[in-house]
Design a protein around this motif. Structure first.
Motif, PDB file in Angstrom:
ATOM      1  N   PRO A  93      -5.249  18.210  13.497  1.00 57.36           N
ATOM      2  CA  PRO A  93      -4.384  17.270  12.778  1.00 57.36           C
ATOM      3  C   PRO A  93      -4.505  17.449  11.279  1.00 57.36           C
ATOM      4  N   SER A  94      -3.451  17.108  10.576  1.00 59.67           N
ATOM      5  CA  SER A  94      -3.391  17.335   9.135  1.00 59.67           C
ATOM      6  C   SER A  94      -3.977  16.164   8.367  1.00 59.67           C
ATOM      7  N   PRO A  95      -4.847  16.419   7.381  1.00 61.19           N
ATOM      8  CA  PRO A  95      -5.305  15.337   6.505  1.00 61.19           C
ATOM      9  C   PRO A  95      -4.160  14.839   5.625  1.00 61.19           C
ATOM     10  N   LEU A  96      -4.389  13.699   4.992  1.00 58.58           N
ATOM     11  CA  LEU A  96      -3.421  13.134   4.064  1.00 58.58           C
ATOM     12  C   LEU A  96      -4.031  13.148   2.676  1.00 58.58           C
ATOM     13  N   HIS A  97      -3.315  13.714   1.700  1.00 54.40           N
ATOM     14  CA  HIS A  97      -3.796  13.847   0.320  1.00 54.40           C
ATOM     15  C   HIS A  97      -2.957  12.933  -0.559  1.00 54.40           C
ATOM     16  N   ILE A  98      -3.613  12.026  -1.309  1.00 56.80           N
ATOM     17  CA  ILE A  98      -2.884  11.042  -2.098  1.00 56.80           C
ATOM     18  C   ILE A  98      -3.686  10.685  -3.336  1.00 56.80           C
ATOM     19  N   ALA A  99      -2.990  10.375  -4.424  1.00 60.99           N
ATOM     20  CA  ALA A  99      -3.665   9.893  -5.625  1.00 60.99           C
ATOM     21  C   ALA A  99      -4.316   8.548  -5.328  1.00 60.99           C
ATOM     22  N   GLN A 100      -5.536   8.342  -5.828  1.00 63.43           N
ATOM     23  CA  GLN A 100      -6.250   7.117  -5.503  1.00 63.43           C
ATOM     24  C   GLN A 100      -5.519   5.880  -6.028  1.00 63.43           C
ATOM     25  N   HIS A 101      -4.910   5.981  -7.207  1.00 67.84           N
ATOM     26  CA  HIS A 101      -4.216   4.805  -7.727  1.00 67.84           C
ATOM     27  C   HIS A 101      -3.010   4.459  -6.854  1.00 67.84           C
ATOM     28  N   ALA A 102      -2.365   5.463  -6.244  1.00 66.33           N
ATOM     29  CA  ALA A 102      -1.243   5.194  -5.354  1.00 66.33           C
ATOM     30  C   ALA A 102      -1.712   4.513  -4.071  1.00 66.33           C
ATOM     31  N   LEU A 103      -2.854   4.945  -3.550  1.00 65.95           N
ATOM     32  CA  LEU A 103      -3.426   4.299  -2.368  1.00 65.95           C
ATOM     33  C   LEU A 103      -3.772   2.844  -2.679  1.00 65.95           C
ATOM     34  N   SER A 104      -4.449   2.622  -3.812  1.00 64.65           N
ATOM     35  CA  SER A 104      -4.828   1.253  -4.180  1.00 64.65           C
ATOM     36  C   SER A 104      -3.595   0.376  -4.374  1.00 64.65           C
ATOM     37  N   ARG A 105      -2.550   0.930  -4.982  1.00 64.56           N
ATOM     38  CA  ARG A 105      -1.347   0.142  -5.193  1.00 64.56           C
ATOM     39  C   ARG A 105      -0.717  -0.265  -3.862  1.00 64.56           C
ATOM     40  N   GLY A 106      -0.694   0.663  -2.916  1.00 67.19           N
ATOM     41  CA  GLY A 106      -0.149   0.334  -1.607  1.00 67.19           C
ATOM     42  C   GLY A 106      -0.957  -0.744  -0.901  1.00 67.19           C
ATOM     43  N   LEU A 107      -2.277  -0.703  -1.045  1.00 68.13           N
ATOM     44  CA  LEU A 107      -3.124  -1.730  -0.442  1.00 68.13           C
ATOM     45  C   LEU A 107      -2.915  -3.079  -1.122  1.00 68.13           C
ATOM     46  N   ARG A 108      -2.776  -3.066  -2.455  1.00 76.39           N
ATOM     47  CA  ARG A 108      -2.526  -4.326  -3.175  1.00 76.39           C
ATOM     48  C   ARG A 108      -1.174  -4.919  -2.778  1.00 76.39           C
ATOM     49  N   GLU A 109      -0.183  -4.072  -2.598  1.00 77.71           N
ATOM     50  CA  GLU A 109       1.132  -4.569  -2.177  1.00 77.71           C
ATOM     51  C   GLU A 109       1.052  -5.198  -0.793  1.00 77.71           C
ATOM     52  N   ALA A 110       0.262  -4.602   0.094  1.00 83.40           N
ATOM     53  CA  ALA A 110       0.087  -5.180   1.423  1.00 83.40           C
ATOM     54  C   ALA A 110      -0.626  -6.528   1.337  1.00 83.40           C
ATOM     55  N   ILE A 111      -1.599  -6.631   0.449  1.00 83.96           N
ATOM     56  CA  ILE A 111      -2.307  -7.897   0.271  1.00 83.96           C
ATOM     57  C   ILE A 111      -1.361  -8.976  -0.236  1.00 83.96           C
TER      58      ILE A 111
END
Length: 534
Positions: A93-111
């Motif tokens: 399976p393929s890993p997922l590569h993402i900028a950390q600030h983009a990951l954090s922003r997505g988590l904050r939006e979910a919150i």
């Protein structure tokens, strides 16, 4: 009942708050910052399929928009291609590569979409006090001077204030590896493939340089540096960039340099991950990253392991066995990961002595590198908990399936008794045990018939009598399983037990073991109170 206090609003702390909310547990997140994450193009993270799936399940929408899944993994040595491994196929399976600030922003939006999480910005933990009923966290900030919680989890990074206040030692190795990093936009010869080039032939190549794609034609390049070497100047980094691009493309193509940096990797492991009602997770509990291992991956796995146990404690009370199992399982798993990395480094970095001269040793090194970077083997595969304190006794009805007890279950297609179809992974993280019946043919039978046929009525009655919340699921097939095998799965997706048919007493005993036994009356009644995080 008081909310869980989460100290730290990085990806691990935000993921924990969302994982608790998914199980109807309120939390307060103490965020030292003003609520925004620094945008750094060169600060990226690689998530394995299991941790990326958890983030997606919790509502992080930036993974698909701003993350890149690689189509292949390519290894080069000197001037020659050595190996190419297609990804996104079965077994790789393929890993997922993402900028950390983009990951954090997505988590904050979910919150922002749940009322069960309160993020308190500009709040720095100053001290904490514990008693039999909970934890009091004193903070420095413009608002509330303290917060009261049922439990507290330190997700506050390598310099964790929580860890220091608890008096937990953090031994390990300093400067295990050091890298120069650059993020740039350019057109390279391998779109959507990650590349690891060992001993590249150009002057500034060093021992190793990696190129990992991101969306929009952006790449992150990493050069392995001597662990304790000279400072890397901006001019020196630009020279590295130009020579690497020229070496791969024949000449230096047009490029846009977005960000640069140098980072040093340490290997450390906290001696304790729990002190009474306070826990450590993520970089507060461990540091790793050499040989392709991923620290954030392990931090999210900490969350997956801890969230359902805190949820069970919050709603129904918990035994000492259940709460102690977090450290027993996760610390052991991360220690094994660190040990594997430390044992691999002398081989990978040319210090393996005679082993490096043995026939086939180059292929062995290639496999080790792929394991670490792609999430396979001892350096990267999801953890198993074979010696967990929550393990069930092996009874007469036990059956062997393709998943070992304590390992993550396969993500098969399942159906609920009401006819809803989906993936097994999508049923995880809801605070319930899963009971999965292997019943070939159910996909084509009318649901009205198979609900009342065969072993199904007896199994449904057994599930109703379990000592913990459980959901009954049916699957057409499971790797290594026979018809009428029954699997008991923890809320974090690890196999508790498998049975050859319906064995109500053994199923009940296994479910009781998975929850750490019955909580005391005082602990059980603690979860009956109503929470308020407003």
């Amino acid at each position: 009942m008081d909310p869980v206090i989460v100290v730290g609003a990085g990806p691990v702390g935000l993921t924990l708050a969302l994982a608790l909310a998914a199980q109807e547990v309120p939390s307060v997140v103490l965020d030292e910052s003003g609520g925004e994450d620094e945008r750094r193009a060169a600060r990226t993270v690689v998530l394995r399929p299991d941790t990326a799936a958890l983030a997606a399940r919790l509502g992080c929408t930036t993974l698909g928009d701003e993350g890149a899944r690689w189509d292949g993994w390519r290894l080069m040595r000197r001037k020659q291609p050595v190996r190419r491994l297609p990804l996104s196929v079965e077994g790789f399976p393929s890993p997922l590569h993402i900028a950390q600030h983009a990951l954090s922003r997505g988590l904050r939006e979910a919150i922002g979409k749940t009322s069960l999480v309160k993020v308190v910005t500009n709040s720095r933990l100053d001290s904490l006090e514990q008693d039999r009923g909970g934890v009091t966290a004193h903070i420095k900030g413009p608002g509330t001077a303290y917060w009261r919680g049922s439990h507290l989890v330190g997700c506050d990074g390598a310099r964790s204030t929580v860890r220091k206040l608890l008096g937990v030692r953090f031994p390990g190795r300093t400067a295990v590896e050091r890298y120069a990093v650059a993020a740039l936009r350019a057109e390279l010869p391998w779109p959507r493939e990650a590349v690891l080039h060992r001993q590249p032939p150009w002057r500034t190549g060093g021992d190793e340089v990696a190129a990992r794609p991101l969306p929009g034609g952006v790449w992150r390049l990493d050069w392995l540096l001597p662990a304790r070497g000279d400072l890397v100047t901006p001019d020196a980094l630009v020279t590295r960039v130009r020579e690497a691009l020229a070496g791969w493309c024949g000449q230096t193509p047009p490029y846009e340099l977005l960000d640069t940096g140098v980072h040093t990797l340490h290997h450390r492991l906290a001696q304790r991950w729990r002190v009474d009602r306070a826990f450590l997770a993520g970089d507060a509990a461990h540091l790793l990253g050499a040989a392709g291992t991923q620290g954030l991956d392990e931090g999210i796995r900490d969350v997956d392991n801890l969230a359902w146990k805190l949820a069970l404690a919050w709603h129904h009370g918990a035994t000492e066995t259940l709460l102690a199992s977090y450290q027993a399982e996760r610390r052991t798993a991360v220690a094994a990961r660190l040990r594997a990395a430390d044992q691999s480094l002398p081989i990978l970095r040319g210090g393996g002595g005679l082993r490096g001269l043995l026939p086939g040793s180059a292929g062995g090194r290639d496999t080790l590198l792929a394991d670490g970077h792609l999430g396979q083997g001892p350096l990267g595969a999801p953890p198993t908990y074979p010696n967990s304190p929550l393990a069930a006794e092996h009874g007469q009805g036990a059956a062997a399936v393709g998943t070992a007890v304590g390992a993550p279950v396969a993500d098969v297609r399942v159906t609920t008794p009401d006819g809803t179809a989906g993936r097994l992974r999508d049923r995880l993280g809801r605070g319930r045990l899963l009971v999965v019946l292997v019943a070939p043919g159910t996909a084509v039978w009318d649901r009205r018939h198979w609900l009342k046929a065969g072993v199904m009525p007896r199994l449904a009655a057994a599930v109703e009598e379990l000592p913990a919340d459980a959901e009954l699921l049916v699957t057409e097939g499971y790797p290594g399983a026979s018809a009428h095998n029954v699997l008991l799965v923890r809320p974090d997706g690890h196999l508790v037990a498998a049975f050859g048919g319906v064995h109500p007493q053994e199923l009940r005993a296994a479910a009781d073991a998975a929850r750490g036994g019955a909580p005391s009356g005082a602990a059980a009644s603690a979860g009956d109170r109503t929470a308020n995080v407003n």
